[in-house]
Design a protein around this motif. Sequence first.
Motif, PDB file in Angstrom:
ATOM      1  N   THR A 472       0.826  -1.208   0.000  1.00  0.00           N
ATOM      2  CA  THR A 472       0.000   0.000   0.000  1.00  0.00           C
ATOM      3  C   THR A 472       0.859   1.255   0.000  1.00  0.00           C
ATOM      4  O   THR A 472       0.529   2.249  -0.656  1.00  0.00           O
ATOM      5  CB  THR A 472      -0.937  -0.013   1.212  1.00  0.00           C
ATOM      6  OG1 THR A 472      -1.812  -1.147   1.096  1.00  0.00           O
ATOM      7  CG2 THR A 472      -1.759   1.251   1.307  1.00  0.00           C
ATOM      8  N   TYR A 508      -7.168   1.472  -2.694  1.00  0.00           N
ATOM      9  CA  TYR A 508      -6.868   0.946  -1.372  1.00  0.00           C
ATOM     10  C   TYR A 508      -7.820  -0.217  -1.076  1.00  0.00           C
ATOM     11  O   TYR A 508      -8.954  -0.254  -1.549  1.00  0.00           O
ATOM     12  CB  TYR A 508      -7.018   2.036  -0.315  1.00  0.00           C
ATOM     13  CG  TYR A 508      -6.062   3.196  -0.519  1.00  0.00           C
ATOM     14  CD1 TYR A 508      -4.688   3.017  -0.407  1.00  0.00           C
ATOM     15  CD2 TYR A 508      -6.531   4.473  -0.832  1.00  0.00           C
ATOM     16  CE1 TYR A 508      -3.805   4.079  -0.599  1.00  0.00           C
ATOM     17  CE2 TYR A 508      -5.658   5.539  -1.023  1.00  0.00           C
ATOM     18  CZ  TYR A 508      -4.301   5.338  -0.905  1.00  0.00           C
ATOM     19  OH  TYR A 508      -3.434   6.376  -1.094  1.00  0.00           O
ATOM     20  N   LEU A 515      -7.625  -1.078   7.023  1.00  0.00           N
ATOM     21  CA  LEU A 515      -6.951  -0.671   5.797  1.00  0.00           C
ATOM     22  C   LEU A 515      -5.800  -1.632   5.559  1.00  0.00           C
ATOM     23  O   LEU A 515      -4.903  -1.771   6.399  1.00  0.00           O
ATOM     24  CB  LEU A 515      -6.430   0.760   5.932  1.00  0.00           C
ATOM     25  CG  LEU A 515      -5.833   1.384   4.668  1.00  0.00           C
ATOM     26  CD1 LEU A 515      -6.917   1.629   3.625  1.00  0.00           C
ATOM     27  CD2 LEU A 515      -5.117   2.698   5.011  1.00  0.00           C
ATOM     28  N   HIS A 534       1.304   1.531   5.753  1.00  0.00           N
ATOM     29  CA  HIS A 534       0.112   1.681   4.920  1.00  0.00           C
ATOM     30  C   HIS A 534      -0.724   2.891   5.324  1.00  0.00           C
ATOM     31  O   HIS A 534      -1.670   3.250   4.625  1.00  0.00           O
ATOM     32  CB  HIS A 534      -0.738   0.418   4.962  1.00  0.00           C
ATOM     33  CG  HIS A 534      -1.051  -0.097   6.335  1.00  0.00           C
ATOM     34  ND1 HIS A 534      -0.123  -0.177   7.336  1.00  0.00           N
ATOM     35  CD2 HIS A 534      -2.199  -0.579   6.872  1.00  0.00           C
ATOM     36  CE1 HIS A 534      -0.668  -0.686   8.424  1.00  0.00           C
ATOM     37  NE2 HIS A 534      -1.934  -0.935   8.168  1.00  0.00           N
ATOM     38  N   LEU A 535      -0.368   3.536   6.454  1.00  0.00           N
ATOM     39  CA  LEU A 535      -1.036   4.782   6.837  1.00  0.00           C
ATOM     40  C   LEU A 535      -0.318   6.005   6.279  1.00  0.00           C
ATOM     41  O   LEU A 535      -0.679   7.134   6.611  1.00  0.00           O
ATOM     42  CB  LEU A 535      -1.126   4.872   8.365  1.00  0.00           C
ATOM     43  CG  LEU A 535      -2.053   3.846   9.031  1.00  0.00           C
ATOM     44  CD1 LEU A 535      -1.956   3.956  10.547  1.00  0.00           C
ATOM     45  CD2 LEU A 535      -3.490   4.034   8.564  1.00  0.00           C
ATOM     46  N   LEU A 538      -1.925   9.353   5.226  1.00  0.00           N
ATOM     47  CA  LEU A 538      -2.479  10.261   6.229  1.00  0.00           C
ATOM     48  C   LEU A 538      -1.407  11.073   6.946  1.00  0.00           C
ATOM     49  O   LEU A 538      -1.729  11.898   7.789  1.00  0.00           O
ATOM     50  CB  LEU A 538      -3.285   9.464   7.265  1.00  0.00           C
ATOM     51  CG  LEU A 538      -4.467   8.673   6.706  1.00  0.00           C
ATOM     52  CD1 LEU A 538      -5.037   7.758   7.780  1.00  0.00           C
ATOM     53  CD2 LEU A 538      -5.554   9.606   6.175  1.00  0.00           C
ATOM     54  N   ILE A 546      -9.181   8.331   0.913  1.00  0.00           N
ATOM     55  CA  ILE A 546      -9.442   7.695   2.209  1.00  0.00           C
ATOM     56  C   ILE A 546     -10.374   8.546   3.064  1.00  0.00           C
ATOM     57  O   ILE A 546     -11.385   8.061   3.576  1.00  0.00           O
ATOM     58  CB  ILE A 546      -8.124   7.432   2.957  1.00  0.00           C
ATOM     59  CG1 ILE A 546      -7.300   6.372   2.215  1.00  0.00           C
ATOM     60  CG2 ILE A 546      -8.382   6.996   4.401  1.00  0.00           C
ATOM     61  CD1 ILE A 546      -5.952   6.080   2.832  1.00  0.00           C
ATOM     62  N   THR A 547     -10.056   9.823   3.213  1.00  0.00           N
ATOM     63  CA  THR A 547     -10.816  10.644   4.158  1.00  0.00           C
ATOM     64  C   THR A 547     -12.236  10.920   3.693  1.00  0.00           C
ATOM     65  O   THR A 547     -13.123  11.174   4.522  1.00  0.00           O
ATOM     66  CB  THR A 547     -10.084  11.970   4.408  1.00  0.00           C
ATOM     67  OG1 THR A 547      -9.871  12.649   3.158  1.00  0.00           O
ATOM     68  CG2 THR A 547      -8.739  11.727   5.082  1.00  0.00           C
ATOM     69  N   ARG A 553     -12.351   5.418   5.286  1.00  0.00           N
ATOM     70  CA  ARG A 553     -12.074   6.201   6.486  1.00  0.00           C
ATOM     71  C   ARG A 553     -12.281   5.345   7.739  1.00  0.00           C
ATOM     72  O   ARG A 553     -11.457   5.358   8.659  1.00  0.00           O
ATOM     73  CB  ARG A 553     -12.960   7.440   6.526  1.00  0.00           C
ATOM     74  CG  ARG A 553     -12.654   8.352   7.711  1.00  0.00           C
ATOM     75  CD  ARG A 553     -13.592   9.546   7.792  1.00  0.00           C
ATOM     76  NE  ARG A 553     -13.196  10.403   8.886  1.00  0.00           N
ATOM     77  CZ  ARG A 553     -12.381  11.437   8.784  1.00  0.00           C
ATOM     78  NH1 ARG A 553     -11.873  11.758   7.598  1.00  0.00           N
ATOM     79  NH2 ARG A 553     -12.066  12.159   9.843  1.00  0.00           N
ATOM     80  N   ALA A 556      -9.424   3.030   8.112  1.00  0.00           N
ATOM     81  CA  ALA A 556      -8.223   3.710   8.604  1.00  0.00           C
ATOM     82  C   ALA A 556      -8.327   3.962  10.108  1.00  0.00           C
ATOM     83  O   ALA A 556      -7.345   3.781  10.849  1.00  0.00           O
ATOM     84  CB  ALA A 556      -8.019   5.020   7.853  1.00  0.00           C
ATOM     85  N   THR A 559      -7.693   0.793  11.837  1.00  0.00           N
ATOM     86  CA  THR A 559      -6.273   0.431  11.756  1.00  0.00           C
ATOM     87  C   THR A 559      -5.471   1.156  12.826  1.00  0.00           C
ATOM     88  O   THR A 559      -4.620   0.554  13.498  1.00  0.00           O
ATOM     89  CB  THR A 559      -5.728   0.767  10.356  1.00  0.00           C
ATOM     90  OG1 THR A 559      -6.452   0.017   9.387  1.00  0.00           O
ATOM     91  CG2 THR A 559      -4.249   0.439  10.249  1.00  0.00           C
ATOM     92  N   ALA A 585      -1.323   9.929  11.744  1.00  0.00           N
ATOM     93  CA  ALA A 585      -2.534   9.404  11.110  1.00  0.00           C
ATOM     94  C   ALA A 585      -3.758   9.690  11.967  1.00  0.00           C
ATOM     95  O   ALA A 585      -4.821  10.079  11.457  1.00  0.00           O
ATOM     96  CB  ALA A 585      -2.383   7.906  10.867  1.00  0.00           C
TER      97      ALA A 585
END
Length: 725
Positions: A472, A508, A515, A534-535, A538, A546-547, A553, A556, A559, A585
């Motif tokens: 990722t 993703y 995530l 993978h974060l 962010l 993502i957001t 989201r 994430a 995660t 993140a």
Amino acid sequence: MRDAVNWEHALVTGNGRQGALCWGTAAEVRLTVSHERLFLPLRAPLPAPDTATILPRLRDLLDQGQYARAAREVCEHAAAGEPAYAETVRIDPLVGAATLTVRPRRPAANLVRSVDPATGLVVLRWRDDCGETRVEVFASRPADAIVVRLSGPGGFAGHLALNLIDGSPPRPVRARTGSGTDGILLTAEFDAAWPGAPPGYRVRCRAVAGDVDGSAVRSDATLIIRTLLPGEPEPDVPGDFDVLFAAHRAAHGELMGRVHLDLAGDPADRAAPTAGLLAQPVGPALVERLFEAGRYAVVSSTGELPPTLQGVWSGTWTPPWSSGYTLDGNLPAVVSALLPTATPELLLPVFDLLEAHRDDLRHNARRLYGARGLLTPVHLSTHGRQNHFGPVWCQTFWTAGAAWMSRLYVDYWRYTGDRAFLRDRALPFLREAAEFYLDFVQVRDGTALFSPSYSPENAPASTGSQACVNATMDVAVVRDLLTNLLRYATGDPAAPAWRSLLAALPGYRVADGLLAEWCHEGLDDQPAHRHASHLWPLWYEPDPLITEDPVLRAAAVATVRSRLAWWAGAESDEMGYGLAQLGLAAAALGLAEEAYGTVVTMASRYWRDNLVPTHNRDALFNVDIAGGLPAVVAAMLVRSAHGRLDLLPALPGAWPRGRVTGLAARDAIRVRELSWEPGRAHAVLWAAERTAVVVGAPPGMTIGGAPQVTLSLPPGQPVTVLLSP
């Protein structure tokens, strides 16, 4: 603070180029000095492994799921072409130059040590029946030297000795010491005969005031210590300690004074010794102190080069991971607070380092993958060739470095508004970074495939091998790189190719509500791990994919919480900067208590009372979270991304009141002041140029009754923003 019996517990002072570790006892005070370019030459740089010739074979193995076999095959092929690759080839290590030992004639047992981050002054003092004896040390920025003042009742009296640092170097270092009427000179010679290798260095300890004859000190005295590499001159320095200190204090203090954090802690806690604060539950006073201490360590170890794993300091010949520059996490962590804390010029050495090794980065791309462009190694110091890898830590498969570094280039432009930098340095680097991915990434059935791939130091649970495809992180950094190129390099002939690759990048993936660390189906997550690569989407400007997607989201968020639960449950002895990754993140997602949890864990597990953090829990002198902790705190108070500025986006309950001055934001905005109390806040914004920005309020507050407002900030004029229920 009391005695420090080894250099890892020393107090530090530095000017970026020269550093000093101040430790020892009242019977034997030690000052171990260092230089930012003093890397012990171990071997000549090797050609990067010629894996381009076996790339089809490696990709076939990865397609078949033989991940560990692919990693081993790289090592076997490399060793067949270069026997040195039969073992791990390490980069040249940062080493200490020498230790000045001060043996006072009248020692005592009650040494007390202190350091003032605002000025960079270290004081070691002790008292007996005759009065107080003091050793004062700072690393002068203007004079580029370590300055020492020895003083005592009736005049200091004692003996000096200048020697190599303790221990045995991995390659021979021959040293000789000579004394003269004004001090001591140590000359060291390396056993290195290849072109470009430094022949050695000198350390000069010169008395510029007082009665000093060689190694004998008979009165209060001022010493100048400078580590000199070949070709470096030794300029004259005035002998007045107070004059030198005043000039340094102005330069150092201006950098440190750009940001100030006040979390309204108990005044008694603010006056408490650091050891006492570290022994208590984490409170506002400790966060304030470590925020300042972290900035101090990074400011003090940034010169022509960025901080290494140990900053600019070393007291050993064999530092962990050679104390070089580790690009897959450590270096980005230590510099992560430089832009938000308004010291952008201290990020320039990162770009200088990369550009100095540009030919090596091109060499890596050609040799490893037959590609144009730039390929950064994981580890570098005196050269940028990919020499350090192995069958387990298969770092030749990590290709994300140039795209990650490209984000630092972009952010320098975003925070400063420096158009010349964007044109002359950022965009050329981004273009060449993208060339590599255009050649390396395969597109199969319309979808991009990163093969080989690597998510730093983690292995899918289903394979047990760090070798993989479609990590990722790889997808995220290239998406960021191409998006920025298409935004800022308008009209570029390569734009259609960038756009085509961007459109082909895989989305993703969510697996078990988290995530996924690998976009490739069948590579199961291993969430019990110190890294959270993978974060990456962010950590800087959060990726809207993502957001703005409820499912991604939520994944994430889950995660972040999953990794934090692992850290809490494991009582981890792992690397501290993984917590900074989680904290950034969490702040990006507005998870105030989770972000605060990372700050608490960093503060409670990874700092010593000498105000220098460690890599593991109370082990391994290391400056990664010296940048990481302030970066997370800043991200909790101000978030800037995509034309939006959010105030107090992740304010935890532990900080109900506070004030911060001087934080910086993207679009060349400064938050000159931000103060808050329950239900209310006050901000003063300033922009270098006329800027339209959406300003957002935190939950429970509004700006004029609205959750957000669009402001047009006039150039160079403060604008006040009031937040209320």
